[in-house]
Design a protein around this motif. Structure first.
Motif, PDB file in Angstrom:
ATOM      1  N   SER A  72       0.822  -1.218   0.000  1.00 15.91           N
ATOM      2  CA  SER A  72       0.000   0.000   0.000  1.00 15.91           C
ATOM      3  C   SER A  72       0.857   1.270   0.000  1.00 15.91           C
ATOM      4  CB  SER A  72      -0.889   0.026   1.239  1.00 15.91           C
ATOM      5  OG  SER A  72      -0.076   0.170   2.398  1.00 15.91           O
ATOM      6  N   GLY A  73       2.130   1.129   0.399  1.00 17.08           N
ATOM      7  CA  GLY A  73       3.008   2.294   0.538  1.00 17.08           C
ATOM      8  C   GLY A  73       3.092   2.820   1.963  1.00 17.08           C
ATOM      9  N   TYR A  74       2.342   2.202   2.887  1.00 20.38           N
ATOM     10  CA  TYR A  74       2.280   2.696   4.273  1.00 20.38           C
ATOM     11  C   TYR A  74       3.638   2.653   4.973  1.00 20.38           C
ATOM     12  CZ  TYR A  74       0.708   2.913   9.188  1.00 20.38           C
ATOM     13  OH  TYR A  74       0.540   3.236  10.521  1.00 20.38           O
ATOM     14  N   GLN A  75       4.320   1.508   4.868  1.00 22.76           N
ATOM     15  CA  GLN A  75       5.634   1.376   5.515  1.00 22.76           C
ATOM     16  C   GLN A  75       6.634   2.389   4.945  1.00 22.76           C
ATOM     17  OE1 GLN A  75       7.378  -1.357   7.934  1.00 22.76           O
ATOM     18  NE2 GLN A  75       8.251   0.699   7.907  1.00 22.76           N
ATOM     19  N   ALA A  76       6.651   2.544   3.627  1.00 20.85           N
ATOM     20  CA  ALA A  76       7.584   3.486   2.986  1.00 20.85           C
ATOM     21  C   ALA A  76       7.287   4.922   3.416  1.00 20.85           C
ATOM     22  CB  ALA A  76       7.509   3.358   1.468  1.00 20.85           C
ATOM     23  N   ALA A  77       6.004   5.254   3.568  1.00 20.66           N
ATOM     24  CA  ALA A  77       5.623   6.610   3.984  1.00 20.66           C
ATOM     25  C   ALA A  77       6.152   6.910   5.389  1.00 20.66           C
ATOM     26  CB  ALA A  77       4.104   6.761   3.937  1.00 20.66           C
ATOM     27  N   ILE A  78       6.076   5.916   6.272  1.00 21.48           N
ATOM     28  CA  ILE A  78       6.612   6.098   7.630  1.00 21.48           C
ATOM     29  C   ILE A  78       8.131   6.260   7.577  1.00 21.48           C
ATOM     30  CG2 ILE A  78       6.994   4.882   9.827  1.00 21.48           C
ATOM     31  CD1 ILE A  78       4.027   3.853   9.371  1.00 21.48           C
ATOM     32  N   LEU A  79       8.792   5.433   6.766  1.00 26.06           N
ATOM     33  CA  LEU A  79      10.251   5.546   6.619  1.00 26.06           C
ATOM     34  C   LEU A  79      10.652   6.917   6.070  1.00 26.06           C
ATOM     35  CD1 LEU A  79      10.945   1.990   5.168  1.00 26.06           C
ATOM     36  CD2 LEU A  79      11.678   2.817   7.409  1.00 26.06           C
ATOM     37  N   SER A  80       9.793   7.495   5.214  1.00 25.34           N
ATOM     38  CA  SER A  80      10.108   8.800   4.611  1.00 25.34           C
ATOM     39  C   SER A  80      10.231   9.903   5.669  1.00 25.34           C
ATOM     40  CB  SER A  80       9.039   9.193   3.587  1.00 25.34           C
ATOM     41  OG  SER A  80       7.866   9.674   4.236  1.00 25.34           O
ATOM     42  N   GLN A  81       9.580   9.685   6.820  1.00 28.22           N
ATOM     43  CA  GLN A  81       9.651  10.666   7.916  1.00 28.22           C
ATOM     44  C   GLN A  81      10.960  10.556   8.702  1.00 28.22           C
ATOM     45  OE1 GLN A  81       6.752  12.847   8.361  1.00 28.22           O
ATOM     46  NE2 GLN A  81       6.673  11.905   6.346  1.00 28.22           N
ATOM     47  N   LEU A  82      11.678   9.445   8.511  1.00 31.82           N
ATOM     48  CA  LEU A  82      12.850   9.145   9.346  1.00 31.82           C
ATOM     49  C   LEU A  82      14.168   9.187   8.579  1.00 31.82           C
ATOM     50  CD1 LEU A  82      11.195   6.045  11.060  1.00 31.82           C
ATOM     51  CD2 LEU A  82      11.516   8.290  12.113  1.00 31.82           C
ATOM     52  N   ALA A  83      14.105   8.981   7.257  1.00 28.43           N
ATOM     53  CA  ALA A  83      15.315   8.827   6.435  1.00 28.43           C
ATOM     54  C   ALA A  83      15.475   9.992   5.464  1.00 28.43           C
ATOM     55  CB  ALA A  83      15.231   7.516   5.656  1.00 28.43           C
ATOM     56  N   ARG A  84      16.648  10.037   4.846  1.00 29.00           N
ATOM     57  CA  ARG A  84      16.890  11.062   3.814  1.00 29.00           C
ATOM     58  C   ARG A  84      16.202  10.680   2.513  1.00 29.00           C
ATOM     59  NH1 ARG A  84      21.077  11.472   0.034  1.00 29.00           N
ATOM     60  NH2 ARG A  84      22.116   9.706   1.007  1.00 29.00           N
ATOM     61  N   ARG A  85      16.382   9.384   2.097  1.00 35.47           N
ATOM     62  CA  ARG A  85      15.776   8.907   0.839  1.00 35.47           C
ATOM     63  C   ARG A  85      15.238   7.513   1.068  1.00 35.47           C
ATOM     64  NH1 ARG A  85      14.005  11.298  -3.046  1.00 35.47           N
ATOM     65  NH2 ARG A  85      13.909   9.359  -4.161  1.00 35.47           N
ATOM     66  N   VAL A  86      14.094   7.217   0.461  1.00 35.87           N
ATOM     67  CA  VAL A  86      13.520   5.874   0.512  1.00 35.87           C
ATOM     68  C   VAL A  86      13.216   5.412  -0.909  1.00 35.87           C
ATOM     69  CG1 VAL A  86      11.633   4.428   1.381  1.00 35.87           C
ATOM     70  CG2 VAL A  86      12.452   6.358   2.763  1.00 35.87           C
ATOM     71  N   TYR A  87      13.745   4.245  -1.260  1.00 34.51           N
ATOM     72  CA  TYR A  87      13.398   3.589  -2.522  1.00 34.51           C
ATOM     73  C   TYR A  87      12.585   2.353  -2.164  1.00 34.51           C
ATOM     74  CZ  TYR A  87      16.939   6.537  -4.657  1.00 34.51           C
ATOM     75  OH  TYR A  87      17.668   7.620  -5.087  1.00 34.51           O
ATOM     76  N   THR A  88      11.432   2.190  -2.809  1.00 38.19           N
ATOM     77  CA  THR A  88      10.605   1.031  -2.509  1.00 38.19           C
ATOM     78  C   THR A  88      10.286   0.296  -3.807  1.00 38.19           C
ATOM     79  OG1 THR A  88       8.551   0.258  -1.483  1.00 38.19           O
ATOM     80  CG2 THR A  88       8.508   2.493  -2.387  1.00 38.19           C
ATOM     81  N   VAL A  89      10.504  -1.013  -3.808  1.00 38.44           N
ATOM     82  CA  VAL A  89      10.367  -1.832  -5.023  1.00 38.44           C
ATOM     83  C   VAL A  89       9.185  -2.782  -4.855  1.00 38.44           C
ATOM     84  CG1 VAL A  89      11.558  -3.417  -6.589  1.00 38.44           C
ATOM     85  CG2 VAL A  89      12.868  -1.758  -5.301  1.00 38.44           C
ATOM     86  N   GLU A  90       8.371  -2.883  -5.898  1.00 42.16           N
ATOM     87  CA  GLU A  90       7.160  -3.706  -5.867  1.00 42.16           C
ATOM     88  C   GLU A  90       6.996  -4.410  -7.215  1.00 42.16           C
ATOM     89  OE1 GLU A  90       4.082  -5.682  -5.372  1.00 42.16           O
ATOM     90  OE2 GLU A  90       4.475  -4.461  -3.581  1.00 42.16           O
ATOM     91  N   ARG A  91       6.527  -5.668  -7.180  1.00 43.08           N
ATOM     92  CA  ARG A  91       6.394  -6.436  -8.422  1.00 43.08           C
ATOM     93  C   ARG A  91       5.036  -6.255  -9.100  1.00 43.08           C
ATOM     94  NH1 ARG A  91       3.972 -11.488  -7.506  1.00 43.08           N
ATOM     95  NH2 ARG A  91       5.041 -12.341  -9.326  1.00 43.08           N
TER      96      ARG A  91
END
Length: 213
Positions: free
Chosen positions: A88-107
């Motif tokens: 859904s992108g939920y985990q990546a959105a939370i990481l975006s608040q903590l990190a400089r850059r987030v790359y998320t890969v999905e099939r």
């Protein structure tokens, strides 16, 4: 107190009571509204501590598991993070608040599109969703300070371990998909890899290749 405020308070209380105690992680989870990532029939249950179905036969993880995985990752403000399995992108959105850059890969192409639309709507400019076979990571962007895998592999995938920077941390569910899985924290040091077993979990299996939709 409004219903929404009360729901949010109960949501954060449930996270704390299940062991999510890192203040930065709790702040990120308070800021990113899980309701924005749950659509349709299950929308009213967005603030319950349970996994919910999403498109393409996937799930949005239980919030307390998202919190515990994020906490174990110990993301620093300058970190570059790889997530395997956007969902859904939920985990990546939370990481975006903590990190400089987030790359998320999905099939699944549809999930990539939907997640990127949500990131754009929320103004999250430091997270990018990409279509790909996550079991191979993202060699072009490696090495990563942190890697998080949101699908279960029988062993921590070799290509991902190779893309982890020295001093880096990877959190991955390991085990057969129909048996007990364990959340494993892997830390890469100068001398090799250290493994720590965190807790039993249940995730969809990590599948190779690109999905049909």
């Amino acid at each position: 107190m409004s219903d929404a405020a009360e729901r949010k308070m109960q949501f954060l209380f449930a996270l704390r009571s299940r062991g999510v105690t890192d203040s930065r992680v709790l702040t990120a989870m308070e800021k990113i509204d899980r309701g924005a990532f749950v659509r349709g029939l299950f929308e009213p249950r967005a603030y319950e501590d349970m996994p919910l179905p999403i498109s393409c036969g996937q799930t949005i993880s239980q919030p307390s598991v998202v919190g515990l995985m994020t906490q174990a990752l110990r993301v620093q403000p300058r970190d570059k993070v790889l997530e395997v399995g956007t969902g859904s992108g939920y985990q990546a959105a939370i990481l975006s608040q903590l990190a400089r850059r987030v790359y998320t890969v999905e099939r699944h192409r549809r999930l990539v599109r939907e997640a990127q639309d949500r990131f754009d709507a929320l103004g999250l400019t430091n997270v990018t969703a990409m279509l790909g076979d996550g079991s191979f990571g993202l060699p072009d962007q490696a090495p990563f300070d942190r890697i998080i895998v949101t699908a279960a592999a029988e062993d921590p995938p070799g290509p991902l371990l190779a893309q982890l920077r020295i001093g880096g941390i990877m959190v991955v569910p390991v085990g057969q998909s129909d048996a007990v899985q364990h959340l494993i924290k892997v830390t890469r040091s100068e001398t090799g890899l250290e493994y720590e077993e965190l807790r039993p979990v249940r995730f969809v299996p990590l599948v190779e290749g690109i999905g049909q939709e």
